[in-house]
Design a protein around this motif. Structure first.
Motif, PDB file in Angstrom:
ATOM      1  N   ASP A   1       0.836  -1.206   0.000  1.00 38.65           N
ATOM      2  CA  ASP A   1       0.000   0.000   0.000  1.00 38.65           C
ATOM      3  C   ASP A   1       0.869   1.254   0.000  1.00 38.65           C
ATOM      4  OD1 ASP A   1      -2.156  -1.662   0.094  1.00 38.65           O
ATOM      5  OD2 ASP A   1      -2.697  -1.236   2.169  1.00 38.65           O
TER       6      ASP A   1
ATOM      7  N   GLU B   1      -1.421  -2.951  -6.157  1.00 35.85           N
ATOM      8  CA  GLU B   1      -1.984  -2.793  -4.808  1.00 35.85           C
ATOM      9  C   GLU B   1      -3.125  -3.794  -4.600  1.00 35.85           C
ATOM     10  OE1 GLU B   1      -4.757  -1.614  -1.964  1.00 35.85           O
ATOM     11  OE2 GLU B   1      -5.151  -0.879  -3.991  1.00 35.85           O
TER      12      GLU B   1
ATOM     13  N   ILE C   1      -6.504   3.716   1.293  1.00 31.32           N
ATOM     14  CA  ILE C   1      -6.596   2.843   0.117  1.00 31.32           C
ATOM     15  C   ILE C   1      -7.739   1.856   0.308  1.00 31.32           C
ATOM     16  CG2 ILE C   1      -5.432   1.006  -1.158  1.00 31.32           C
ATOM     17  CD1 ILE C   1      -2.835   2.450  -0.656  1.00 31.32           C
TER      18      ILE C   1
END
Lengths: 215, 215
Positions: free
Chosen positions: A53, A91, B215
Motif C-alpha cells: 500500500d 496494490e 486505500i
C-alpha cells in the motif's frame, strides 16, 4: 532538467518493480499459508500488505508531483499515467494475497482448503506465481511480446478455476458447505490476482506499442 | 483558453455522473434479474456493460488530452487525476453488476438465490442502490460531508454480508453446496460494489478537502 526528469521516471519504474516483487512474494506466502496451514506465515502476509500500500502511495505522489512540475507530454505523459494505473493493479494484487491469508487464519487450526481441492489450489498458486514473475520481469524490460504472452497463463488459470468448481459441485463432494464456500472464494481470489497481473501486462503492451488495452 | 478548459472539465464531470447513473441502473436491474429470475433483464445488464466501459474510455481520453494540451497544475490537475480514478471504480461497479446478471443466467430457469437468502440479497441490493444514488449525487454536488457519510451505508452492507454467511453456515441450511457457492459469490459481488462506491466517495472528499483517502 530533462535528465532529472528521466531519473525520476526511473525511480517510478523501480518502485513498480519492487511492488510487483512484493505482490509476488505475498501470493507465494499466502498459498503456502493456506495449504499448510501456517498461522505465522499468514499473519506475515497480512502485515506485509502495508508495504505494498505504501508503494502505491509513493508512486501516486511521484506521478502527481512530476505531472505538476514538469508538465510532460506524449510518451512521458503516457508513462506516468500508466505507472499510476499499474500501481493500483499491484496494490489490488497485494489485497488478494491478503484475502487468501485471512481465509487461512479464519479457519486455523483447520485448513481452509479441502483435501480434494489442494492440488488445484497448489496449481493456481503456481500459475499466479508464474504470472507475477513475468509481470515483474516485463515491468523491468518493457518486453511487449512477453507481456502479451501472459494471456495464455491466464487461460490456464481459468481452466483451473473450472476444475475447482467441478470438484465442489461433483457428486463426490463430502466436505460440506463451509469448505465449498472457502473453495469458491479462494478460487475467485486467485482468478482476480491473475486478471490484475494480465492487466499490468496489457499496460506494458500499451506503453510500448500504443495499442489501447481492452478493459 | 481557461474557459475552454473549464468547459472540458465540466464535460468530464458530466461523463462521470452519467457513468455513475449507469452503474446504479445496472445493479438495480441485476438485483431484479437474479431475484426474479428474469433472463431478459439479466441479458440487458450484460449488454449494457459496454456502455459503461465506453464511458471509462471517454474519460480516459479526455483526461489524457487535457493533461497533454493544458498541462494543468494544482487543483485542476487533481481533478483530472481523480476523475480517471473514479472512472475506473465506476467501470468495476458495472462489471460487478454484470457478474450478478451472469450468475442469474448461469442458473436460469432456476434461481441463483436460495429462498432463505432472498431477503438478505434484496437488502444488499437496496443498500447498493442507496450507495450508488449518493455516489452519483456527490459526483454532481461535490458535497464532501455527504460523501463521507457513505461509509455508514457500507457498514450496513458488511453486516448483511455476515448475515448471508450465517444463513449458509447455519445448521438449518438445506440447499446444498451449489446454492451456497452462488450465495457466497453474490455476497462478495455486492460487497465489492459497495466498496467501490465508497472509494468514489473518498475521492470526492479528497478532491474537496485535500485529505488523502485511505486505500
Amino acid at each position: 532538467m530533462r535528465e532529472a526528469f528521466q531519473a525520476h521516471l526511473k525511480e517510478v519504474d523501480d518502485l513498480l518493480v519492487t511492488m510487483a516483487e512484493e505482490a509476488r512474494a505475498a501470493m507465494r506466502a499466502a498459498t503456502d499459508a493456506v495449504l499448510a496451514p501456517d498461522k505465522e506465515e499468514a499473519e506475515g502476509v497480512v502485515r506485509g500488505d502495508d508495504r505494498i500500500d505504501d508503494g502505491f502511495r509513493r508512486v501516486e505522489e511521484q506521478v502527481y508531483s512530476l505531472l505538476a512540475q514538469q508538465a510532460p507530454v506524449a510518451s512521458d505523459l503516457r508513462r506516468l499515467l500508466t505507472a499510476r494505473h499499474i500501481a493500483s493493479e499491484l496494490e489490488r494484487m497485494g489485497d488478494l494475497a491478503e484475502h487468501i491469508a485471512k481465509a487461512a487464519l479464519r479457519r486455523y487450526p483447520e485448513r481452509a482448503v479441502a483435501d480434494e481441492l489442494a492440488p488445484v489450489i497448489r496449481d493456481m498458486g503456481r500459475i499466479a506465481d508464474a504470472l507475477a514473475a513475468k509481470m515483474a520481469e516485463v515491468l523491468g524490460s518493457n518486453d511487449a511480446d512477453r507481456a502479451a504472452g501472459m494471456e495464455q497463463d491466464d487461460d490456464a488459470m481459468d481452466e483451473l478455476h473450472r476444475q475447482l468448481f467441478a470438484l465442489m459441485l461433483g457428486t463426490a463432494w463430502r466436505h460440506g458447505v463451509e469448505s465449498a464456500i472457502d473453495g469458491a472464494l479462494l478460487g475467485r481470489f486467485y482468478e482476480r490476482y491473475a486478471d490484475h497481473a494480465v492487466n499490468v501486462g496489457r499496460q506494458v503492451v500499451y506503453l510500448v506499442t500504443g495499442a489501447t488495452p481492452a478493459i
